[in-house]
Design an enzyme around this catalytic site. Structure first.
Site, PDB file in Angstrom:
ATOM      1  CD  GLN A   1      30.113  -4.946 -27.894  1.00 20.11           C
ATOM      2  OE1 GLN A   1      30.454  -3.659 -27.847  1.00 20.11           O
ATOM      3  NE2 GLN A   1      30.885  -5.868 -27.518  1.00 20.11           N
TER       4      GLN A   1
ATOM      5  NE  ARG B   1      29.407  -3.109 -21.069  1.00 18.16           N
ATOM      6  CZ  ARG B   1      29.756  -2.026 -21.400  1.00 18.16           C
ATOM      7  NH1 ARG B   1      28.570  -1.141 -21.308  1.00 18.16           N
ATOM      8  NH2 ARG B   1      30.885  -1.552 -21.922  1.00 18.16           N
TER       9      ARG B   1
ATOM     10  CE  LYS C   1      33.354  -8.805 -25.093  1.00 20.51           C
ATOM     11  NZ  LYS C   1      34.352  -7.531 -25.159  1.00 20.51           N
TER      12      LYS C   1
ATOM     13  CB  CYS D   1      49.948  -3.176 -29.147  1.00 20.91           C
ATOM     14  SG  CYS D   1      49.139  -2.709 -27.548  1.00 20.91           S
TER      15      CYS D   1
ATOM     16  CB  CYS E   1      52.125   0.850 -22.204  1.00 19.46           C
ATOM     17  SG  CYS E   1      51.326   1.915 -23.615  1.00 19.46           S
TER      18      CYS E   1
ATOM     19  CB  CYS F   1      44.263   2.655 -25.917  1.00 22.83           C
ATOM     20  SG  CYS F   1      45.039   1.302 -24.888  1.00 22.83           S
TER      21      CYS F   1
ATOM     22  CB  CYS G   1      48.477   4.628 -29.818  1.00 21.65           C
ATOM     23  SG  CYS G   1      49.638   3.234 -29.856  1.00 21.65           S
TER      24      CYS G   1
END
Ligand SMILES: Cc1cc2nc3c(=O)[nH]c(=O)nc-3n(C[C@H](O)[C@H](O)[C@H](O)COP(=O)(O)O)c2cc1C
Ligand code: SF4
Length: 368
Positions: free
Chosen positions: A90, A166, A213, A342, A345, A349, A361
């Site tokens: 990325q 960004r 993205k 998952c 919450c 993370c 986690c």
């Protein structure tokens, strides 16, 4: 069961072995711990791992153009490939004004300013910073995406994701971008920065698969400050496509609260499974390119249905693969019942990053 999830898909000439990718996730881990986490995710059966926030800049740690940084990314690619997955970089350019940030360091050190308050203060500077960047600096930054992509390929990456938030996102945004030159004004002009960054990668690497993205924002209610308004997508998407993008990874735009872009299950607006897929629906109307959905994807039956219905071509997961890297393999081997789902919450993370402990986690504590 799960035949769509487990079936291959082609993106810009690159074949993913199944429809699950690890979303870009800055893990905040080092050394062996980082290597173990990446290996576990690769061996867990996802088709691709997107390494988050690989800087295009020639400055700072972990830059591709430095010896140490290059070796770091090369090692990650080796681990990912050894685990049976593909690797994607990325590429990103920060839109934080480093000089402007320095004045807050004393407050941060004396704990008069929290990290969250600093983030808010930096967000307030974004507009001025990107509006005042000289056009020479801007075109030097966009061309650095091409140079970084070449280095990423040499390090072993199989695909490039251009971080459309960004700096790409703040240039795209009518909220931040108040420039009056060819990089600001109309949506076409605000797309100029992102288009130039994509073109630089496409020119440098004609055969590389490029995912963008796509950071989308909305009004009524207002969510996201950087990025592209849903109404502006018909301008941006064809321009990005023409510049060389092969697929879109669609999310809510940043520069609001982190819990909007990484929403917990009790989020008032993005609490549901597949919380950003509503933006994929807008994107799909404008392009035939593959669309990657991300955000709150945890339930195998739900994900299978979205893929089978053609709502998305592939699915990215960050927190679900942190909670259980073997999510794809457990589906393949008929162990759906053993998946650690998952619960969104954000405790260990996002919480781990915010407390500078690195991504963990809640399930890690239960591990033997
Ligand atoms: C700890 C953490 C770090 C992240 N780092 C990045 C990053 O470096 N770049 C990025 O574009 N998104 C980053 N994200 C956002 C994810 O890619 C993803 O869009 C978001 O978490 C929603 O997906 P999920 O519900 O599957 O977690 C991060 C998310 C988390 C939880
Ligand atoms: S800490 Fe909570 S939100 Fe984060 S990955 Fe684990 S279960 Fe998911």
């Amino acid at each position: 069961m799960y035949e769509t999830i487990l079936s291959p898909v082609e993106i810009g000439g690159l074949t993913l072995k199944n429809r699950i990718v690890f979303a870009p996730t800055s893990l905040g881990l080092k050394g062996e711990e980082l290597e173990q986490k990446i290996t576990a995710i690769a061996e867990g059966g996802c088709a691709m791992i997107i390494i988050g926030d690989v800087p295009v800049s020639d400055r700072g740690f972990f830059r591709l153009s430095g010896k140490k940084g290059f070796a770091h990314y090369k090692r990650l690619c080796e681990l990912i490939h050894a685990g049976g997955s593909l690797a994607c970089a990325q590429l990103h350019q920060s839109d934080s004004d480093v000089k402007g940030m320095l004045r807050y360091i004393p407050g941060l050190l004396t704990k008069k300013i929290t990290a969250e308050e600093l983030r808010h203060l930096l967000n307030q500077q974004t507009g001025r910073y990107i509006t005042q960047l000289s056009s020479q600096k801007v075109s030097a930054i966009t061309s650095s995406f091409g140079k970084a992509a070449v280095l990423a390929k040499q390090a072993g990456f199989d695909m490039i994701q251009i971080h459309g938030d960004r700096m790409c996102g703040s240039f795209s945004s009518g909220i931040y971008n108040e420039r009056t030159d060819s990089y600001g004004g109309s949506p076409e002009k605000r797309a100029h920065f992102a288009v130039e960054a994509v073109s630089a990668v496409r020119q440098a690497l004609p055969d590389m698969t490029i995912e963008y993205k796509l950071a989308v924002r909305q009004e009524n209610p207002h969510y996201g400050n950087a990025g592209i308004l849903t109404e502006e997508l018909p301008v941006f998407i064809p321009m990005l496509e023409k510049a060389g993008v092969n697929s879109f990874h669609v999310v809510l735009a940043d520069h609001s609260s982190l819990t909007d872009t990484i929403p917990p299950a009790n989020h008032p607006y993005f609490g549901e499974e597949g919380c950003f897929l509503r933006y994929c629906d807008c994107v799909r109307k404008i392009t035939k390119l593959p669309v990657c959905g991300v955000g709150g994807l945890t339930d195998p039956d739900f994900v299978e249905q979205q893929l089978a219905d053609g709502r998305i071509a592939y699915a990215a997961m960050s927190r679900q693969l942190i909670a259980d890297p073997a999510w794809p393999d457990k589906l393949r081997s008929g162990q759906k019942g053993n998946i650690r789902r998952c619960v969104r919450c954000n405790a260990e993370c996002l919480g781990g990053i915010q407390k500078h402990r690195g991504v963990r986690c809640i399930y890690d504590k239960a591990e033997p």
